[in-house]
Write a protein that holds these residues in place. Structure first.
Motif, short mmCIF file in Angstrom:
data_model
loop_
_atom_site.label_atom_id
_atom_site.label_comp_id
_atom_site.label_asym_id
_atom_site.label_seq_id
_atom_site.Cartn_x
_atom_site.Cartn_y
_atom_site.Cartn_z
N ILE A 11 0.85 -1.18 0.00
CA ILE A 11 0.00 0.00 0.00
C ILE A 11 0.89 1.24 0.00
CG2 ILE A 11 -1.72 1.34 1.30
CD1 ILE A 11 -2.69 -1.33 2.48
N LYS A 12 0.67 2.11 -0.97
CA LYS A 12 1.42 3.35 -1.00
C LYS A 12 0.79 4.29 0.00
CE LYS A 12 2.55 7.21 -3.95
NZ LYS A 12 2.07 7.97 -5.10
N CYS A 13 1.60 4.74 0.95
CA CYS A 13 1.07 5.63 1.98
C CYS A 13 1.12 7.06 1.45
CB CYS A 13 1.88 5.48 3.26
SG CYS A 13 1.30 6.53 4.57
N LEU A 14 -0.05 7.59 1.12
CA LEU A 14 -0.11 8.95 0.58
C LEU A 14 0.34 9.96 1.62
CD1 LEU A 14 -3.60 8.68 -1.10
CD2 LEU A 14 -1.41 8.87 -2.30
N ARG A 15 -0.04 9.71 2.85
CA ARG A 15 0.41 10.54 3.97
C ARG A 15 -0.04 9.90 5.26
NH1 ARG A 15 -0.45 16.78 3.55
NH2 ARG A 15 1.05 16.35 1.91
N LEU A 16 0.76 10.14 6.29
CA LEU A 16 0.31 9.74 7.62
C LEU A 16 -0.32 10.98 8.22
CD1 LEU A 16 3.43 7.87 9.05
CD2 LEU A 16 1.34 6.84 8.23
N GLU A 54 5.74 19.12 4.20
CA GLU A 54 4.31 18.92 4.50
C GLU A 54 3.97 17.45 4.76
OE1 GLU A 54 5.64 19.71 1.68
OE2 GLU A 54 4.69 18.64 0.02
N ASN A 55 4.92 16.55 4.40
CA ASN A 55 4.72 15.12 4.71
C ASN A 55 5.39 14.73 6.01
OD1 ASN A 55 3.26 14.16 2.38
ND2 ASN A 55 5.10 14.71 1.23
N SER A 56 5.85 15.72 6.78
CA SER A 56 6.59 15.48 8.03
C SER A 56 7.91 14.77 7.78
CB SER A 56 5.76 14.69 9.04
OG SER A 56 4.63 15.40 9.39
#
Lengths: 155, 109, 586
Positions: C164-169, C450-452
């Motif tokens: 699963i590609k993590c778009l963002r946490l 912005e993605n931490s």
């Protein structure tokens, strides 16, 4: 571009904070990297938003705002200049408090509170000095403010 | 054995929809795609060209294309136009159909 | 009989593709998946209409006992030393593999990330068989706001392993308010009190005109529903008996509806009253109210419009009771606390994938980031609650004469000494020209996007030499390479298996269609026999084929074969087909 220009606001140490926030949010909507769809734009947007956040963090805080305002108006102090502007009393005040904390006579939280109050009162004196255009007072109080604010951060 | 049939009302609707797309699309493509819980479902699309391997039918002046792959599934089908309270559109009637899945999207032949 | 009604579509290649936005709340106790379909948020449900999927994996322990491994989220990103203290994992063997925790089973040892990826794979399976039939291959995943970078990285690795590609946490309380704010159309300042199965979070947000601005966030990653079960187990003297935890949980659940609960264990009856439970729970709840109070103060807002309760554990009536007696704010407990987080994640996924600019989430750095300075002191560079993206720099210098190397250790935490913080990484700036101590001017900058994602750069300003590192993962480079390789291999296996099945189904359909043609259409006898023979041969071959490509070749051949026959008869066919027919005539 200075922070005031960025938000299209008048350069003043008496900012309307609600207005600042409205401007900040509308610029965020415009420039936040999540709102851009091309990869080429992304980097520029990140840089812009970083600047926007930095400007907002500075202007929304009374102490940071006044320091920034004075810096824009030519009061750019080196560390040495700040130290030479400080009185013996200011240094002693801080050292005394630090000693009392070390000896357990004063709680660290109370120390923080005392410093916070000191920062607020110096900020008020600084505003007075700016309004009466007393250059000597401005320099003295600004140095104090920078000094105490830094100490507060490092508790 | 017959290829595809259209009811008069379906033909009329298709003609109307296609003329509204004049200049952009000149054909209607009918075919199948793999989807739904039982396998294959139909599709109707506008098309701007007849592609390699397409079967081109002219039904009363209506330009219909069917791709080779789907030909097998479309033999004997009748396309009608239906209106319900909620939606209107085309339906595929398959006199040869044996089973249909719960969602109505796929069919067994 | 339901009949599908078709519209004439734009051809696929001209369509604007709306990507399915999926949000996953990977919880300690349960996981929830939400997705956006036709502009509505839906919850993934299995065939029994369940929307909460237990975050549980069946394993056989090294002692040969079959158990359900629960609460693995509490082990994510933990060192062996931290993991072995987990009070709810006394039933499993946790082993030390070069400092990292692994869960030992009779078959092999698994990292918490691997177990977590198995939970995600189960969700993928359910998704695959839902009405959607599409793949769950990218999603926004939620984490507790107070998860450290290590714990976040572990979550990302779990997603990667599951394909699963993590778009963002995104942070759980933020996600909750995103969904709550949009659903209820509320505006103003809200605190989100999120008490889950294993973690507790508080976030204070300002919600104005579609912008969700996080003002302050705080939490405790080792405080949740599990701890209330433990308190009950302890009350009955079973703190070391893992199996009793289920009894404790049962009592706790019963007390949400009744004032007295009774449960059975090994033939004995155990009884707990609401008053007794109140006494057991109070110390835990006081921890949460202290954190809540601190966070509200840090947010520094003129007023607060209310506290929104989320997380399964807020279903305990005493939570509302304690909050009402401690705070003078309106309590909102009108949402489903267990599904709201996943919904918020789906909203954010939709925003990121389909570029919906009506809403915007302005998040903050949850835990301070900084470096180690002289004497093991932690020097903060990016303070907590700083809005992201952000960039901060600070100047440092050497402390020894002629020092040519400078090691910068990067930490995350809120304590004064680095020994109490999490080590995230290290960079070494070498080639500093020999100078007296204090002369080199070394600027260390932190960029948090912005993605931490954190990037750290060190530059010696006199010479311009620089060194930078992007902290993608706290685990070693070798490990992450191995994990990546492993995940690629698995992904390939998964994909090829799926492709094979798809080809097989397609071929079977063509065979069916051919038989159908033969049964329903009148063809010359000789031709019909020839075709029947061919179809039978194809069907026989299908049984022994093991390669996808062979299946496809066979299908193409069959399609061609029939196409020619259909075409030969076409002229005759066309005559009938061009005459419009009423349905009744068929």
């Amino acid at each position: 571009m200075n922070y005031f220009d960025l938000f299209d606001l008048e350069s003043t140490y008496k900012l309307d904070k609600n207005n600042l926030e409205t401007k900040y949010l509308s610029l965020q909507k415009k420039y936040h990297p999540d709102n851009c769809d091309s990869i080429e734009e992304q980097l520029t947007m990140v840089e812009l938003t970083i600047k926007l956040n930095e400007a907002y963090e500075t202007l929304k805080d009374d102490t940071k705002l006044i320091i920034y305002y004075l810096k824009q108006n030519g009061y750019d102090f080196t560390d040495a200049k700040i130290q030479s502007n400080l009185s013996q009393n200011d240094l002693m005040y801080l050292l005394d408090l630090q000693e009392q904390v070390a000896e357990g006579l004063v709680k660290s939280a109370d120390f923080k509170q005392a410093l916070k109050e000191k920062v607020s009162s110096v900020t008020l004196s600084l505003v007075d000095a700016i309004e009466s255009k007393n250059n000597e007072e401005i320099e003295a109080n600004l140095s104090k403010l920078i000094f105490f604010n830094k100490s507060l951060k490092h508790i | 054995m017959q290829v595809l049939s259209l009811t008069p009302v379906a033909k009329e609707k298709m003609r109307g929809l296609l003329s509204a797309q004049a200049g952009k699309y000149s054909y209607i493509r009918i075919g199948t795609r793999t989807k739904g819980c039982a396998g294959v479902s139909y599709k109707i699309e506008f098309a701007d060209m007849v592609e390699m391997g397409d079967e081109h039918l002219n039904i009363d002046g209506l330009d219909i294309v069917i791709d080779n792959k789907s030909l097998l599934y479309l033999i004997g089908l009748v396309i009608d136009f239906k209106e319900t309270d909620l939606e209107s559109g085309f339906v595929f009637e398959n006199p040869n159909k044996k089973g249909e899945c719960g969602c109505g999207e796929s069919f067994f032949v | 009989m339901s009949q599908k009604i078709y519209q004439i579509d734009e051809p696929d290649y001209k369509k604007v593709i709306v990507k399915t936005a999926i949000g996953i709340d990977l919880g300690t106790t349960n996981s929830v998946v939400a997705y956006v379909k036709d502009n509505k948020i839906k919850l993934l449900a299995d065939k029994d209409h369940n929307t909460l999927f237990p975050s549980v994996i069946d394993i056989v322990t090294t002692k040969g006992k079959e158990i359900k491994l629960k609460s693995v989220k509490r082990l994510m990103g933990k060192t062996f030393e931290q993991a072995k203290e987990s009070p709810v994992h006394k039933n499993i063997e946790i082993i030390n593999e070069s400092g990292r925790a692994k869960i030992a089973t009779i078959r092999q040892n698994y990292t918490p990330e691997e177990i977590s990826s198995m939970i995600l794979k189960k969700l993928k399976e359910i998704y695959r068989y839902s009405e959607e039939i599409k793949e769950l291959d990218q999603a926004v995943i939620t984490v507790p706001a107070f998860f450290s970078d290590n714990e976040r990285q572990a979550t990302q690795i779990a997603a990667q392993l599951a394909g699963i590609k993590c778009l963002r946490l995104i942070n759980e309380p933020t996600a909750a308010l995103l969904a709550y704010g949009l659903e209820s159309e509320k505006k103003g300042n809200f605190a989100v009190y999120d008490l889950g199965g294993g973690t507790f979070d508080v976030s204070v947000l300002k919600l104005v005109e579609g912008v969700f601005q996080v003002k302050a966030t705080n939490g405790d990653v080792q405080l949740g529903g599990d701890d209330f079960d433990l308190a009950i187990a302890k009350h009955f003297g079973f703190e070391n008996d893992y199996d009793f935890l289920d009894v404790a949980k049962d009592l706790k659940h019963k007390l949400t509806l009744q004032s007295k609960a009774i449960s059975e264990y090994n033939g004995e009856k155990y009884e707990l009253t609401n008053n007794q439970f109140y006494k057991l729970a109070l110390p835990l709840l006081e921890k949460t109210t202290a954190i809540l109070e601190k966070t509200i103060a840090e947010a520094d807002l003129d007023e607060l419009d209310g506290i929104v309760l989320v997380g399964g554990s807020t279903k305990m009536p005493i939570v509302t009771k304690v909050l009402e007696s401690n705070f003078n704010y309106k309590i909102f407990n009108d949402v489903n606390p267990e599904t709201i987080v996943a919904k918020g994640a789906a909203i954010q996924a939709d925003k990121l994938l389909n570029k919906n600019s009506d809403i915007l989430l302005v998040d903050v750095n949850p835990i301070s980031l900084g470096i180690e300075t002289m004497g093991g002191i932690f020097e903060r560079i990016i303070d907590r609650n700083t809005p992201i993206p952000t960039a901060k720099g600070q100047n440092f210098t050497t402390f020894k004469d002629n020092q040519v190397n400078l090691a910068v250790n990067i930490y995350q935490g809120e304590r004064e000494l680095v020994k109490d913080c999490h080590l995230l990484g290290k960079i070494v700036l070498s080639g500093i020209p020999p100078m007296p101590a204090g002369m080199p001017k070394i600027k260390i900058s932190f960029i948090l996007d912005e993605n931490s994602m954190l990037q750290v750069k060190a530059v010696e300003e006199n010479t311009g030499i620089e060194q930078s590192v992007t902290l993608k993962s706290s685990i070693s480079a070798e490990d992450s390479l191995a994990i990546l390789k492993d995940s690629i291999m698995n992904a390939r296996n998964d994909v090829s298996e799926k492709e094979f099945i798809k080809s097989k189904v397609e071929l079977e359909q063509v065979i069916q269609a051919s038989r159908n043609l033969l049964n329903t259409q009148e063809l010359p006898k000789a031709e019909q026999d020839k075709m029947l023979k061919y179809v039978n041969e194809v069907e026989e071959k299908t049984k022994t084929i093991t390669l996808k490509d062979d299946l496809d070749d066979l299908r193409f051949a069959l399609e061609d074969f029939f196409k020619d026959i259909v075409k030969e008869n076409m002229n005759a066919l066309l005559e009938t087909s061009i005459v419009g027919k009423q349905l009744d005539d068929v």
